[in-house]
Design a protein around this motif. Sequence first.
Motif, PDB file in Angstrom:
ATOM      1  N   PRO A 139       0.643  -1.266  -0.512  1.00 54.18           N
ATOM      2  CA  PRO A 139      -0.321  -0.012  -0.012  1.00 54.18           C
ATOM      3  C   PRO A 139       1.172   1.019   0.597  1.00 54.18           C
ATOM      4  N   ILE A 140       0.426   2.538  -0.248  1.00 56.08           N
ATOM      5  CA  ILE A 140       1.428   3.884  -0.001  1.00 56.08           C
ATOM      6  C   ILE A 140       1.138   3.662   1.827  1.00 56.08           C
ATOM      7  N   HIS A 141       2.296   4.058   2.084  1.00 56.89           N
ATOM      8  CA  HIS A 141       3.004   4.093   3.668  1.00 56.89           C
ATOM      9  C   HIS A 141       3.450   4.707   3.911  1.00 56.89           C
ATOM     10  N   ASP A 142       3.821   5.097   5.109  1.00 58.99           N
ATOM     11  CA  ASP A 142       5.080   5.953   5.369  1.00 58.99           C
ATOM     12  C   ASP A 142       5.597   4.909   6.812  1.00 58.99           C
ATOM     13  N   HIS A 143       7.185   5.255   7.403  1.00 63.76           N
ATOM     14  CA  HIS A 143       7.388   4.477   8.481  1.00 63.76           C
ATOM     15  C   HIS A 143       7.374   5.320   9.180  1.00 63.76           C
ATOM     16  N   VAL A 144       7.960   4.532  10.777  1.00 59.44           N
ATOM     17  CA  VAL A 144       8.429   5.157  12.073  1.00 59.44           C
ATOM     18  C   VAL A 144      10.008   5.442  12.199  1.00 59.44           C
ATOM     19  N   TYR A 165       5.297   9.993  -3.074  1.00 64.35           N
ATOM     20  CA  TYR A 165       5.003  10.887  -3.378  1.00 64.35           C
ATOM     21  C   TYR A 165       4.581  12.035  -1.730  1.00 64.35           C
ATOM     22  N   GLN A 166       4.446  12.606  -2.127  1.00 68.44           N
ATOM     23  CA  GLN A 166       3.935  13.968  -1.493  1.00 68.44           C
ATOM     24  C   GLN A 166       2.434  14.195  -1.031  1.00 68.44           C
ATOM     25  N   LEU A 167       2.333  14.585   0.466  1.00 73.85           N
ATOM     26  CA  LEU A 167       1.158  14.465   0.888  1.00 73.85           C
ATOM     27  C   LEU A 167       0.663  15.899   0.243  1.00 73.85           C
ATOM     28  N   VAL A 168      -0.712  16.885  -0.596  1.00 73.21           N
ATOM     29  CA  VAL A 168      -1.091  17.632  -0.052  1.00 73.21           C
ATOM     30  C   VAL A 168      -2.138  17.732   0.455  1.00 73.21           C
ATOM     31  N   ASP A 169      -2.137  18.956   1.134  1.00 72.95           N
ATOM     32  CA  ASP A 169      -3.712  19.595   1.583  1.00 72.95           C
ATOM     33  C   ASP A 169      -3.793  20.802   2.083  1.00 72.95           C
ATOM     34  N   GLU A 170      -3.743  21.226   1.075  1.00 69.46           N
ATOM     35  CA  GLU A 170      -3.359  23.043   0.932  1.00 69.46           C
ATOM     36  C   GLU A 170      -4.899  23.085   0.900  1.00 69.46           C
ATOM     37  N   GLY A 208      -7.767  21.936   1.841  1.00 67.96           N
ATOM     38  CA  GLY A 208      -8.854  21.401   3.096  1.00 67.96           C
ATOM     39  C   GLY A 208      -9.498  20.466   2.435  1.00 67.96           C
ATOM     40  N   SER A 209      -8.952  19.098   1.310  1.00 66.46           N
ATOM     41  CA  SER A 209      -8.840  17.739   0.673  1.00 66.46           C
ATOM     42  C   SER A 209      -7.330  17.376   0.256  1.00 66.46           C
ATOM     43  N   PRO A 210      -6.715  16.243   1.377  1.00 62.43           N
ATOM     44  CA  PRO A 210      -5.928  15.967   1.527  1.00 62.43           C
ATOM     45  C   PRO A 210      -6.118  14.751   0.094  1.00 62.43           C
ATOM     46  N   HIS A 211      -4.053  14.903  -0.640  1.00 60.65           N
ATOM     47  CA  HIS A 211      -4.308  13.915  -1.553  1.00 60.65           C
ATOM     48  C   HIS A 211      -3.176  13.679  -1.886  1.00 60.65           C
ATOM     49  N   LEU A 212      -2.792  12.406  -2.649  1.00 61.54           N
ATOM     50  CA  LEU A 212      -1.376  12.300  -2.838  1.00 61.54           C
ATOM     51  C   LEU A 212      -1.139  12.765  -4.177  1.00 61.54           C
ATOM     52  N   VAL A 213       0.898  13.836  -4.941  1.00 57.64           N
ATOM     53  CA  VAL A 213       0.652  14.041  -5.304  1.00 57.64           C
ATOM     54  C   VAL A 213       2.233  12.990  -6.259  1.00 57.64           C
ATOM     55  N   PRO A 214       2.642  12.571  -6.800  1.00 59.55           N
ATOM     56  CA  PRO A 214       3.737  11.355  -7.258  1.00 59.55           C
ATOM     57  C   PRO A 214       4.861  12.575  -7.620  1.00 59.55           C
ATOM     58  N   CYS A 220      -0.442   4.265   6.452  1.00 58.66           N
ATOM     59  CA  CYS A 220      -1.043   3.621   5.250  1.00 58.66           C
ATOM     60  C   CYS A 220      -1.865   4.699   4.979  1.00 58.66           C
ATOM     61  N   TYR A 221      -1.534   5.228   3.732  1.00 56.23           N
ATOM     62  CA  TYR A 221      -3.030   6.310   2.684  1.00 56.23           C
ATOM     63  C   TYR A 221      -3.738   5.828   1.885  1.00 56.23           C
ATOM     64  N   ASP A 222      -4.876   6.019   2.308  1.00 54.12           N
ATOM     65  CA  ASP A 222      -6.011   5.324   1.598  1.00 54.12           C
ATOM     66  C   ASP A 222      -6.664   6.903   0.894  1.00 54.12           C
ATOM     67  N   LEU A 223      -6.165   8.335  -0.265  1.00 53.95           N
ATOM     68  CA  LEU A 223      -6.169   9.009  -0.628  1.00 53.95           C
ATOM     69  C   LEU A 223      -6.171   8.522  -1.981  1.00 53.95           C
ATOM     70  N   PRO A 224      -7.010  10.413  -2.304  1.00 58.27           N
ATOM     71  CA  PRO A 224      -7.170   9.883  -3.874  1.00 58.27           C
ATOM     72  C   PRO A 224      -5.667  10.421  -4.158  1.00 58.27           C
ATOM     73  N   VAL A 225      -5.283  10.141  -5.117  1.00 57.67           N
ATOM     74  CA  VAL A 225      -3.746   9.913  -6.440  1.00 57.67           C
ATOM     75  C   VAL A 225      -4.004  11.182  -7.060  1.00 57.67           C
ATOM     76  N   ARG A 226      -3.254  12.258  -7.339  1.00 56.33           N
ATOM     77  CA  ARG A 226      -3.920  13.338  -8.244  1.00 56.33           C
ATOM     78  C   ARG A 226      -1.897  13.950  -9.488  1.00 56.33           C
ATOM     79  N   PRO A 227      -2.542  14.090 -10.470  1.00 61.14           N
ATOM     80  CA  PRO A 227      -1.167  14.340 -10.927  1.00 61.14           C
ATOM     81  C   PRO A 227      -0.019  15.454 -10.794  1.00 61.14           C
TER      82      PRO A 227
END
Length: 197
Positions: free
Chosen positions: A90-95, A112-117, A119-125, A176-183
């Motif tokens: 899955p898409i994830h990060d670590h401890v 991925y970068q986590l973007v939440d600018e 209020g709709s958090p999503h991931l960008v490759p 784990c990040y169950d978020l939309p992936v946007r371009p």
Amino acid sequence: MPAPSSRGSRLDTLVREIRDALRIPAEGRSEQPGRQVSDVLAAHLRHDDLLTDEQLAADQAAYRQHVLHIEPDGTFSVVALVWLPGQHTPIHDHVCWCVIGIYRGAEEEIRYQLVDEDGSPHLVPADVTANHTGTVTYLSPPGDIHEVRSATDGLTVSLHVYGADVGRLGTSIRRCYDLPVRPPHAALGAVQRPARP
Ligand SMILES: [Fe+2]
């Protein structure tokens, strides 16, 4: 539940060298924690006697984790991940920090970068890397969100050294990040791919 290797094996040597490398002080350098393990791991990746057949066993259902060593004081763990074609995390990060070496086959890693600018958090490759047998990569939280997948038609095996007690935690995954992936945004450009010769 560490799975100790037999006395005197290459795996024992690797564990001893990791232990020694982590004891070496950084001497004022701004070296990231655990980074000194990279050279140690790289030196063992092209030797066929590092893992047993049991430690190379795959699972048809999903990529499989074999815990190879857990340091008694919990400062590091060594794990083998075994992949069949098409299997992925899955898409994830670590401890904790992690050094990853490819022992067989190849993996593709998407960061991925986590973007939440808005209020709709999503991931960008942000980056795509193909890692082949013998290569070593390093990651350290934060900013280590990624997905890893098999990139061959055969067996892929990677060795992971984690700066944590995986036996106690069960895994190195923080979330784990169950978020939309946007371009990627235009400002970031297209997904970077490895340079071709
Ligand atoms: Fe990971």
